[in-house]
Write a protein that holds these residues in place. Structure first.
Motif, mmCIF file in Angstrom:
data_model
loop_
_atom_site.group_PDB
_atom_site.id
_atom_site.type_symbol
_atom_site.label_atom_id
_atom_site.label_comp_id
_atom_site.label_asym_id
_atom_site.label_seq_id
_atom_site.Cartn_x
_atom_site.Cartn_y
_atom_site.Cartn_z
ATOM 1 N N MET A 240 38.375 -13.252 40.025
ATOM 2 C CA MET A 240 37.012 -12.827 39.896
ATOM 3 C C MET A 240 36.971 -11.305 40.086
ATOM 4 N N LYS A 241 36.143 -10.643 39.315
ATOM 5 C CA LYS A 241 35.951 -9.203 39.417
ATOM 6 C C LYS A 241 34.514 -8.935 39.855
ATOM 7 N N ILE A 242 34.372 -8.081 40.857
ATOM 8 C CA ILE A 242 33.058 -7.784 41.420
ATOM 9 C C ILE A 242 32.826 -6.278 41.407
ATOM 10 N N LEU A 243 31.677 -5.874 40.906
ATOM 11 C CA LEU A 243 31.281 -4.472 40.921
ATOM 12 C C LEU A 243 30.393 -4.236 42.135
ATOM 13 N N ILE A 244 30.778 -3.297 42.982
ATOM 14 C CA ILE A 244 29.981 -2.922 44.157
ATOM 15 C C ILE A 244 29.257 -1.628 43.796
ATOM 16 N N ASP A 245 27.930 -1.691 43.743
ATOM 17 C CA ASP A 245 27.112 -0.530 43.377
ATOM 18 C C ASP A 245 26.017 -0.343 44.423
ATOM 19 N N PRO A 246 26.393 0.116 45.620
ATOM 20 C CA PRO A 246 25.387 0.273 46.674
ATOM 21 C C PRO A 246 24.497 1.494 46.435
ATOM 22 N N VAL A 247 23.305 1.419 46.964
ATOM 23 C CA VAL A 247 22.414 2.573 46.993
ATOM 24 C C VAL A 247 22.560 3.159 48.392
ATOM 25 N N TYR A 248 23.306 4.235 48.488
ATOM 26 C CA TYR A 248 23.575 4.842 49.788
ATOM 27 C C TYR A 248 22.320 5.533 50.299
ATOM 28 N N THR A 249 21.998 5.282 51.560
ATOM 29 C CA THR A 249 20.803 5.885 52.158
ATOM 30 C C THR A 249 21.153 7.091 53.009
ATOM 31 N N GLY A 250 22.335 7.571 52.885
ATOM 32 C CA GLY A 250 22.809 8.718 53.661
ATOM 33 C C GLY A 250 24.312 8.746 53.574
ATOM 34 N N TYR A 251 24.955 9.123 54.662
ATOM 35 C CA TYR A 251 26.410 9.101 54.688
ATOM 36 C C TYR A 251 26.907 7.670 54.550
ATOM 37 N N ILE A 252 27.975 7.487 53.806
ATOM 38 C CA ILE A 252 28.487 6.145 53.522
ATOM 39 C C ILE A 252 28.793 5.384 54.795
ATOM 40 N N HIS A 253 29.444 6.012 55.740
ATOM 41 C CA HIS A 253 29.867 5.313 56.951
ATOM 42 C C HIS A 253 28.724 5.071 57.938
ATOM 43 N N LYS A 254 27.538 5.561 57.637
ATOM 44 C CA LYS A 254 26.373 5.333 58.500
ATOM 45 C C LYS A 254 25.297 4.495 57.814
ATOM 46 N N CYS A 255 25.536 4.060 56.601
ATOM 47 C CA CYS A 255 24.560 3.306 55.822
ATOM 48 C C CYS A 255 24.699 1.810 56.139
ATOM 49 N N ALA A 256 23.640 1.189 56.627
ATOM 50 C CA ALA A 256 23.691 -0.214 57.052
ATOM 51 C C ALA A 256 24.039 -1.157 55.902
ATOM 52 N N SER A 257 23.482 -0.929 54.729
ATOM 53 C CA SER A 257 23.784 -1.828 53.612
ATOM 54 C C SER A 257 25.240 -1.705 53.166
ATOM 55 N N THR A 258 25.810 -0.515 53.273
ATOM 56 C CA THR A 258 27.208 -0.330 52.908
ATOM 57 C C THR A 258 28.128 -1.006 53.924
ATOM 58 N N VAL A 259 27.760 -0.971 55.183
ATOM 59 C CA VAL A 259 28.545 -1.650 56.215
ATOM 60 C C VAL A 259 28.550 -3.154 55.946
ATOM 61 N N LYS A 260 27.417 -3.705 55.548
ATOM 62 C CA LYS A 260 27.344 -5.136 55.225
ATOM 63 C C LYS A 260 28.211 -5.468 54.015
ATOM 64 N N LEU A 261 28.169 -4.614 52.993
ATOM 65 C CA LEU A 261 29.017 -4.829 51.824
ATOM 66 C C LEU A 261 30.495 -4.753 52.196
ATOM 67 N N LEU A 262 30.836 -3.820 53.058
ATOM 68 C CA LEU A 262 32.220 -3.682 53.512
ATOM 69 C C LEU A 262 32.695 -4.973 54.175
ATOM 70 N N ARG A 263 31.874 -5.549 55.017
ATOM 71 C CA ARG A 263 32.245 -6.800 55.694
ATOM 72 C C ARG A 263 32.409 -7.941 54.696
ATOM 73 N N CYS A 264 31.559 -7.996 53.687
ATOM 74 C CA CYS A 264 31.689 -9.022 52.647
ATOM 75 C C CYS A 264 32.997 -8.846 51.879
ATOM 76 N N VAL A 265 33.316 -7.613 51.520
ATOM 77 C CA VAL A 265 34.549 -7.329 50.786
ATOM 78 C C VAL A 265 35.761 -7.711 51.633
ATOM 79 N N GLN A 266 35.767 -7.319 52.895
ATOM 80 C CA GLN A 266 36.884 -7.642 53.776
ATOM 81 C C GLN A 266 37.055 -9.154 53.915
#
Length: 73
Positions: A1-27
Motif C-alpha cells: 500500500m502507498k500512502i501520501l502524507i500531506d499535513p497542513v503544518y501549523t508552525g514548526y513541524i516538530h511542534k505541530c500536534a497534527s504532525t505528531v499524530k501522523l508520525l505516530r500513525c506512520v510508526q
C-alpha cells in the motif's frame, strides 16, 4: 500500500500536534506491516532540527514542496 502524507503544518513541524499524530500513525504502520510505503510532503524551507525530528525508514520518501504562508493557517 502507498500512502501520501500531506499535513497542513501549523508552525514548526516538530511542534505541530497534527504532525505528531501522523508520525505516530506512520510508526505504527511501519511496525505492523512490511508492504506499506509513505510519501511525505515537507516544506522546502525546513530547518535542520525539523529534518532530524522526522522518522528514518527506507519505506518513507520525503518530498519537498514550496509552502506558502497561507498554507500554515
Amino acid at each position: 500500500m502507498k500512502i501520501l502524507i500531506d499535513p497542513v503544518y501549523t508552525g514548526y513541524i516538530h511542534k505541530c500536534a497534527s504532525t505528531v499524530k501522523l508520525l505516530r500513525c506512520v510508526q505504527s504502520l511501519l511496525e505492523k506491516t512490511d508492504d506499506t510505503f509513505f510519501y511525505w510532503l515537507v516544506p522546502t524551507e525546513m530547518t535542520d532540527d525539523e529534518r532530524e525530528w522526522l522518522p528514518v525508514s527506507d519505506r518513507i520518501q520525503f518530498i519537498p514542496i514550496p509552502y506558502y504562508e497561507d498554507r500554515y493557517k
